[in-house]
Design a protein around this motif. Structure first.
Motif, PDB file in Angstrom:
ATOM      1  N   GLN A   1       9.868  60.391 -17.033  1.00  0.00           N
ATOM      2  CA  GLN A   1       8.583  60.147 -17.725  1.00  0.00           C
ATOM      3  C   GLN A   1       8.820  59.417 -19.039  1.00  0.00           C
ATOM      4  OE1 GLN A   1       5.899  60.874 -16.143  1.00  0.00           O
ATOM      5  NE2 GLN A   1       6.053  62.830 -15.029  1.00  0.00           N
ATOM      6  N   LYS A   2       9.834  59.889 -19.766  1.00  0.00           N
ATOM      7  CA  LYS A   2      10.151  59.262 -21.056  1.00  0.00           C
ATOM      8  C   LYS A   2      10.570  57.817 -20.875  1.00  0.00           C
ATOM      9  CE  LYS A   2      11.686  62.874 -24.185  1.00  0.00           C
ATOM     10  NZ  LYS A   2      12.881  63.713 -24.184  1.00  0.00           N
ATOM     11  N   ALA A   3      11.425  57.610 -19.855  1.00  0.00           N
ATOM     12  CA  ALA A   3      11.915  56.252 -19.590  1.00  0.00           C
ATOM     13  C   ALA A   3      10.756  55.347 -19.186  1.00  0.00           C
ATOM     14  CB  ALA A   3      12.981  56.279 -18.500  1.00  0.00           C
ATOM     15  N   ALA A   4       9.859  55.880 -18.376  1.00  0.00           N
ATOM     16  CA  ALA A   4       8.710  55.090 -17.925  1.00  0.00           C
ATOM     17  C   ALA A   4       7.854  54.677 -19.121  1.00  0.00           C
ATOM     18  CB  ALA A   4       7.885  55.879 -16.915  1.00  0.00           C
ATOM     19  N   SER A   5       7.616  55.624 -20.032  1.00  0.00           N
ATOM     20  CA  SER A   5       6.825  55.296 -21.226  1.00  0.00           C
ATOM     21  C   SER A   5       7.516  54.220 -22.057  1.00  0.00           C
ATOM     22  CB  SER A   5       6.633  56.539 -22.112  1.00  0.00           C
ATOM     23  OG  SER A   5       5.962  57.521 -21.380  1.00  0.00           O
ATOM     24  N   ARG A   6       8.832  54.372 -22.185  1.00  0.00           N
ATOM     25  CA  ARG A   6       9.591  53.393 -22.970  1.00  0.00           C
ATOM     26  C   ARG A   6       9.422  51.981 -22.369  1.00  0.00           C
ATOM     27  NH1 ARG A   6      14.795  55.497 -22.267  1.00  0.00           N
ATOM     28  NH2 ARG A   6      15.420  53.903 -20.744  1.00  0.00           N
ATOM     29  N   VAL A   7       9.505  51.905 -21.042  1.00  0.00           N
ATOM     30  CA  VAL A   7       9.379  50.592 -20.390  1.00  0.00           C
ATOM     31  C   VAL A   7       7.958  50.054 -20.552  1.00  0.00           C
ATOM     32  CG1 VAL A   7       9.431  49.366 -18.177  1.00  0.00           C
ATOM     33  CG2 VAL A   7      11.240  51.001 -18.741  1.00  0.00           C
ATOM     34  N   ILE A   8       6.966  50.924 -20.305  1.00  0.00           N
ATOM     35  CA  ILE A   8       5.569  50.468 -20.401  1.00  0.00           C
ATOM     36  C   ILE A   8       5.285  49.954 -21.817  1.00  0.00           C
ATOM     37  CG2 ILE A   8       3.142  51.213 -20.317  1.00  0.00           C
ATOM     38  CD1 ILE A   8       4.149  53.283 -18.112  1.00  0.00           C
TER      39      ILE A   8
ATOM     40  N   SER B   1       7.331  48.841 -23.976  1.00  0.00           N
ATOM     41  CA  SER B   1       8.120  47.666 -24.381  1.00  0.00           C
ATOM     42  C   SER B   1       7.362  46.366 -24.099  1.00  0.00           C
ATOM     43  CB  SER B   1       9.462  47.639 -23.642  1.00  0.00           C
ATOM     44  OG  SER B   1       9.289  47.172 -22.309  1.00  0.00           O
ATOM     45  N   GLY B   2       6.454  46.402 -23.119  1.00  0.00           N
ATOM     46  CA  GLY B   2       5.714  45.189 -22.779  1.00  0.00           C
ATOM     47  C   GLY B   2       6.552  44.160 -22.022  1.00  0.00           C
ATOM     48  N   TRP B   3       7.745  44.544 -21.568  1.00  0.00           N
ATOM     49  CA  TRP B   3       8.659  43.614 -20.885  1.00  0.00           C
ATOM     50  C   TRP B   3       9.125  44.288 -19.598  1.00  0.00           C
ATOM     51  CZ3 TRP B   3      10.140  38.759 -22.846  1.00  0.00           C
ATOM     52  CH2 TRP B   3      11.084  38.078 -22.076  1.00  0.00           C
ATOM     53  N   TYR B   4       8.768  43.736 -18.426  1.00  0.00           N
ATOM     54  CA  TYR B   4       8.923  44.507 -17.182  1.00  0.00           C
ATOM     55  C   TYR B   4       9.923  43.963 -16.170  1.00  0.00           C
ATOM     56  CZ  TYR B   4       4.721  46.288 -19.361  1.00  0.00           C
ATOM     57  OH  TYR B   4       3.836  46.803 -20.274  1.00  0.00           O
ATOM     58  N   VAL B   5      10.346  42.727 -16.374  1.00  0.00           N
ATOM     59  CA  VAL B   5      11.289  42.146 -15.412  1.00  0.00           C
ATOM     60  C   VAL B   5      12.448  41.497 -16.178  1.00  0.00           C
ATOM     61  CG1 VAL B   5      11.592  40.345 -13.664  1.00  0.00           C
ATOM     62  CG2 VAL B   5       9.526  41.743 -13.632  1.00  0.00           C
ATOM     63  N   LEU B   6      13.692  41.804 -15.758  1.00  0.00           N
ATOM     64  CA  LEU B   6      14.896  41.254 -16.399  1.00  0.00           C
ATOM     65  C   LEU B   6      14.862  41.363 -17.925  1.00  0.00           C
ATOM     66  CD1 LEU B   6      15.819  38.099 -14.243  1.00  0.00           C
ATOM     67  CD2 LEU B   6      16.446  40.475 -13.903  1.00  0.00           C
TER      68      LEU B   6
ATOM     69  N   GLU C   1      12.638  46.419 -14.419  1.00  0.00           N
ATOM     70  CA  GLU C   1      12.993  47.239 -15.577  1.00  0.00           C
ATOM     71  C   GLU C   1      12.813  48.738 -15.322  1.00  0.00           C
ATOM     72  OE1 GLU C   1      14.845  45.170 -17.691  1.00  0.00           O
ATOM     73  OE2 GLU C   1      13.744  46.137 -19.339  1.00  0.00           O
ATOM     74  N   MET C   2      11.718  49.090 -14.638  1.00  0.00           N
ATOM     75  CA  MET C   2      11.424  50.499 -14.417  1.00  0.00           C
ATOM     76  C   MET C   2      12.526  51.148 -13.575  1.00  0.00           C
ATOM     77  SD  MET C   2       8.943  52.484 -15.405  1.00  0.00           S
ATOM     78  CE  MET C   2       7.253  51.935 -15.424  1.00  0.00           C
ATOM     79  N   GLN C   3      12.912  50.489 -12.483  1.00  0.00           N
ATOM     80  CA  GLN C   3      13.965  51.055 -11.620  1.00  0.00           C
ATOM     81  C   GLN C   3      15.298  51.129 -12.373  1.00  0.00           C
ATOM     82  OE1 GLN C   3      13.189  52.633  -9.078  1.00  0.00           O
ATOM     83  NE2 GLN C   3      11.121  51.817  -8.811  1.00  0.00           N
ATOM     84  N   ALA C   4      15.591  50.102 -13.161  1.00  0.00           N
ATOM     85  CA  ALA C   4      16.841  50.113 -13.928  1.00  0.00           C
ATOM     86  C   ALA C   4      16.855  51.292 -14.901  1.00  0.00           C
ATOM     87  CB  ALA C   4      17.017  48.791 -14.680  1.00  0.00           C
TER      88      ALA C   4
END
Ligand SMILES: *Cc1c(COP(=O)(O)O)cnc(C)c1O
Length: 377
Positions: free
Chosen positions: A19-26, A28-33, A232-235
């Motif tokens: 959940q924390k990682a998902a929030s961090r990715v969301i 960040s505004g940057w989702y691919v590479l 990014e999310m899977q990574a």
């Protein structure tokens, strides 16, 4: 009910961190590479002991990109096991090369180096080894053969993340290695994912471009590439699970060791524990029996799920009609006899004991025993 593999249970322990990682990715505004993929690539290369890791969309794409990057195509023969999960064969035919099937050693289930030698011709370009069910293939003789004939060796490590051969991990045992992070693999994402590892910097540069439209630099296309990126999310999820991979592989080894010690049934052939136990990460615990239908029904009555990996050998698949009349007797017998028992890093001792008890209680009514010749090693 003892499930074959509960992915929900496998991932439960990580939920808060996910959940924390998902929030961090969301946020960040940057989702691919981006940073997550970059960091995962560094961490996974470091884990495997290679200089490079290229994150990609899945295991099949990893194999396909590798074959493309090496320039293999029509007119080239590529050696591959005859008893594999289908992806490496799909990848070979996808690039236009010809899959040359080689039978396994029936004890280890991995490609038989002696039989590889017999299939090499002037058209042969590479050997794809598959560390099937989590057991490392017999790499030294394979690498020796490849050296003598100037062939590339590619590992399909999709079932063997973290397995160790003579002090080195899968991913670092050949010219390059393909991984899948499909959810059920030893290192599994929350969706699709894959990677390629290698020490070859030129190859890695090409792969980084090929996975992203063939462009090493934005809007400049050096190759006719693909969109085979890891997101990014899977990574971010994989970075969390990577920290636990060795612990979870140890949990698998412990269950497999208990199975091997306590299962006793004359109708069942247990898998072999390699002399160096690090060489096996027990992606699957695969037994053989000539009474598979009866055993599967019996286990089912006991509330134990089992699966067949795999019911149809590649050369008998409809997709490969041109190979349908070829004969691979060892593979055919393996596909007729194998059954995978529940084994997961979150399996409880009670579940392990229930599976052992069921196997030990299984009897075959003499009239339905399907006698088969012992497989020749
Ligand atoms: C799962 C698997 C693949 C393919 O991986 P995907 O991510 O599903 O494309 C390739 N090779 C082997 C041996 C596998 O088990």
């Amino acid at each position: 009910m003892i499930e074959f593999l509960s992915l929900k249970k496998v991932n439960e322990a990580y939920e808060e961190r996910f959940q924390k990682a998902a929030s961090r990715v969301i946020e960040s505004g940057w989702y691919v590479l981006g940073e997550e993929v970059n960091s995962f690539e560094k961490e996974y290369a470091n884990y495997c002991g290679t200089n490079y890791c290229v994150g990609v969309s899945n295991g099949l794409d990893a194999l396909k990109l590798l074959l493309k990057a090496y320039g293999f195509g029509p007119g080239d023969d590529i050696i591959v096991p005859s008893n594999t999960q289908i992806a490496p064969i799909l990848a070979i035919s996808e690039v236009g090369a010809k899959p040359i099937l080689v039978e396994p050693n029936p004890i280890t289930f991995t490609i038989d180096p002696e039989k590889v030698k017999a299939k090499i011709t002037s058209k042969t370009k590479a050997i794809v080894v598959v560390h099937l069910y989590g057991r490392v293939a017999d790499m030294d003789p394979i690498r020796q053969i490849a050296f003598e004939h100037n062939l590339k060796v590619i590992e399909d490590s999709a079932q063997a993340h973290g397995a160790v051969y003579k002090g080195s991990r899968t991913g670092s045992l050949a010219d390059a290695s393909a991984f899948s992070f499909y959810p059920s693999k030893n290192l599994g994402a929350i969706g699709d994912g894959g990677a390629i590892t290698t020490n070859d910097g030129v190859l890695a540069e090409k792969l980084f471009a090929l996975r992203n439209y063939g462009s090493p630099k934005k809007y400049e296309n050096l190759y006719r590439g693909y969109n085979h990126r890891l997101d990014e999310m899977q990574a971010a999820f994989l970075r969390i699970k990577l920290q636990d991979l060795d612990t979870r592989n140890d949990a698998r080894r412990k269950i497999a060791t208990t199975y091997l010690r306590e299962m006793k049934n004359k109708h069942i052939i247990l898998p072999e524990q390699p002399a160096n136990t690090a060489e096996h990460v027990w992606h699957l615990f695969v037994i053989r029996t000539s009474n598979r239908t009866e055993l599967q029904r019996f286990l089912n009555e006991r509330g134990i799920e089992s699966m067949i990996h795999y019911p149809i050998p590649p050369h008998l698949q409809q997709a490969y009609k041109e190979m349908n009349n070829e004969s691979y007797p060892i593979s055919e017998q393996i596909h007729d006899e194998v059954l995978s028992l529940p084994l997961s890093p979150v399996q409880t001792d009670e579940e392990t004991q229930a599976v052992i008890q069921a196997i030990n209680d299984f009897v075959v009514i003499e009239s339905v025993i399907h006698e088969k010749q012992e497989l020749q090693v």
